[in-house]
Design a protein around this motif. Structure first.
Motif, short mmCIF file in Angstrom:
data_model
loop_
_atom_site.label_atom_id
_atom_site.label_comp_id
_atom_site.label_asym_id
_atom_site.label_seq_id
_atom_site.Cartn_x
_atom_site.Cartn_y
_atom_site.Cartn_z
N SER A 145 61.62 29.69 78.87
CA SER A 145 62.44 29.25 79.36
C SER A 145 62.68 30.21 79.66
N SER A 146 62.49 30.16 81.47
CA SER A 146 62.64 31.14 82.47
C SER A 146 62.39 31.28 83.61
N ASN A 147 62.81 31.78 84.85
CA ASN A 147 62.88 32.05 86.03
C ASN A 147 61.14 32.54 86.26
N ALA A 148 61.19 33.16 85.11
CA ALA A 148 59.90 34.09 85.61
C ALA A 148 58.84 32.82 85.17
N THR A 149 58.50 31.77 84.44
CA THR A 149 58.13 30.69 84.59
C THR A 149 58.42 29.84 85.15
N ALA A 150 59.45 29.14 85.96
CA ALA A 150 59.06 28.47 87.58
C ALA A 150 58.67 29.39 88.51
N LEU A 151 58.18 30.14 88.79
CA LEU A 151 57.94 31.51 89.73
C LEU A 151 55.89 30.34 89.50
N TRP A 152 56.17 31.36 88.19
CA TRP A 152 54.29 30.42 87.15
C TRP A 152 54.66 29.03 87.82
N GLU A 153 55.27 28.23 87.95
CA GLU A 153 55.21 26.65 87.94
C GLU A 153 55.34 26.20 89.60
N LYS A 178 62.43 23.89 91.19
CA LYS A 178 62.37 22.71 91.82
C LYS A 178 62.11 23.01 93.13
N ASN A 179 61.77 23.91 93.96
CA ASN A 179 62.02 24.41 95.18
C ASN A 179 62.81 24.60 96.17
N THR A 180 63.64 23.95 95.87
CA THR A 180 64.98 23.66 96.37
C THR A 180 65.85 24.24 96.04
N GLY A 181 67.37 23.90 96.44
CA GLY A 181 68.22 25.32 95.76
C GLY A 181 68.53 26.68 96.69
N SER A 182 69.21 27.23 95.87
CA SER A 182 69.29 29.07 96.08
C SER A 182 68.56 29.85 95.64
N TRP A 183 67.85 30.95 96.09
CA TRP A 183 67.25 31.77 95.53
C TRP A 183 67.62 32.43 94.20
N LYS A 184 67.04 32.43 92.65
CA LYS A 184 66.87 32.92 92.02
C LYS A 184 66.12 34.19 91.30
N ASN A 185 66.93 35.16 90.89
CA ASN A 185 65.57 36.58 90.41
C ASN A 185 64.91 35.68 89.54
N ALA A 186 63.74 35.95 89.57
CA ALA A 186 62.94 35.81 88.56
C ALA A 186 62.51 36.07 87.38
N TYR A 187 63.73 36.43 86.97
CA TYR A 187 64.18 36.73 85.22
C TYR A 187 63.49 36.25 83.97
#
Length: 179
Positions: free
Chosen positions: A60-68, A165-174
């Motif tokens: 559960s992480s923004n790093a996972t979102a980057l991979w997705e 979801k490739n929308t919204g504000s930028w989040k650090n890829a923690y």
């Protein structure tokens, strides 16, 4: 005021100012180190030393979102429990490394001929994916040129940023934070 009292007052004031400066600087000096996707060098070697991602590691992480986002860009597919295949859509970029992300990662590993297709994002996955990174461009953007589409990330101050979801504000890829 005597000369001695003036000297004591001057020294006291100097110590108070110095102490206040040290106190004000202390939080920055003691700030936790960044634990996320690194982007502090040439783009072509950004991802070669990243952490593993899986249902057990930083699930559960923004790093996972980057991979997705990488999976989505490459047109990955995932297999459901009935054995049916579905496209890994933009709505799946949620920072949750569940069964669909695991299956899509296995698809990705098979597609790119990686030696293991266990659904764990390892050094081999990161190194292979970084070959598709281009930039940086204006506004600190870096693009991942996938087989199906291009995804844009930000690289600011040595930190990758991603959009859920490739929308919204930028989040650090923690690695240890989502959203």
């Amino acid at each position: 005021m005597s000369m001695r009292n003036r000297a004591v007052a001057t020294v006291t004031a100097a110590l108070l100012v110095a102490g206040g400066t040290a106190t004000a600087m202390a939080p920055a000096a003691n700030a936790a180190p960044y634990h996320g996707i690194d982007g502090s060098g040439p783009v072509h070697d950004d991802w070669q030393d990243e952490e593993n991602l899986s249902v057990d590691d930083y699930a559960s992480s923004n790093a996972t979102a980057l991979w997705e986002a990488v999976l989505w860009a490459d047109g990955a597919k995932y297999e459901d429990e009935d054995g049916d295949w579905h496209p890994f859509t933009k709505s799946k970029i949620d920072g949750s490394f569940g069964p669909e992300t695991e299956s899509a990662t296995q698809w990705w590993q098979d597609r790119y001929g990686l030696p293991e297709n266990d659904g764990v994002v390892t050094d081999d996955c990161w190194k292979d994916a970084q070959n598709q990174l281009h930039g940086p461009y204006a506004g600190s953007s870096v693009q991942y040129w996938g087989d199906a589409r291009t995804v844009t990330f930000k690289r600011v101050g040595g930190k990758y940023r991603v959009k859920l979801k490739n929308t919204g504000s930028w989040k650090n890829a923690y690695y240890d934070k989502v959203g």
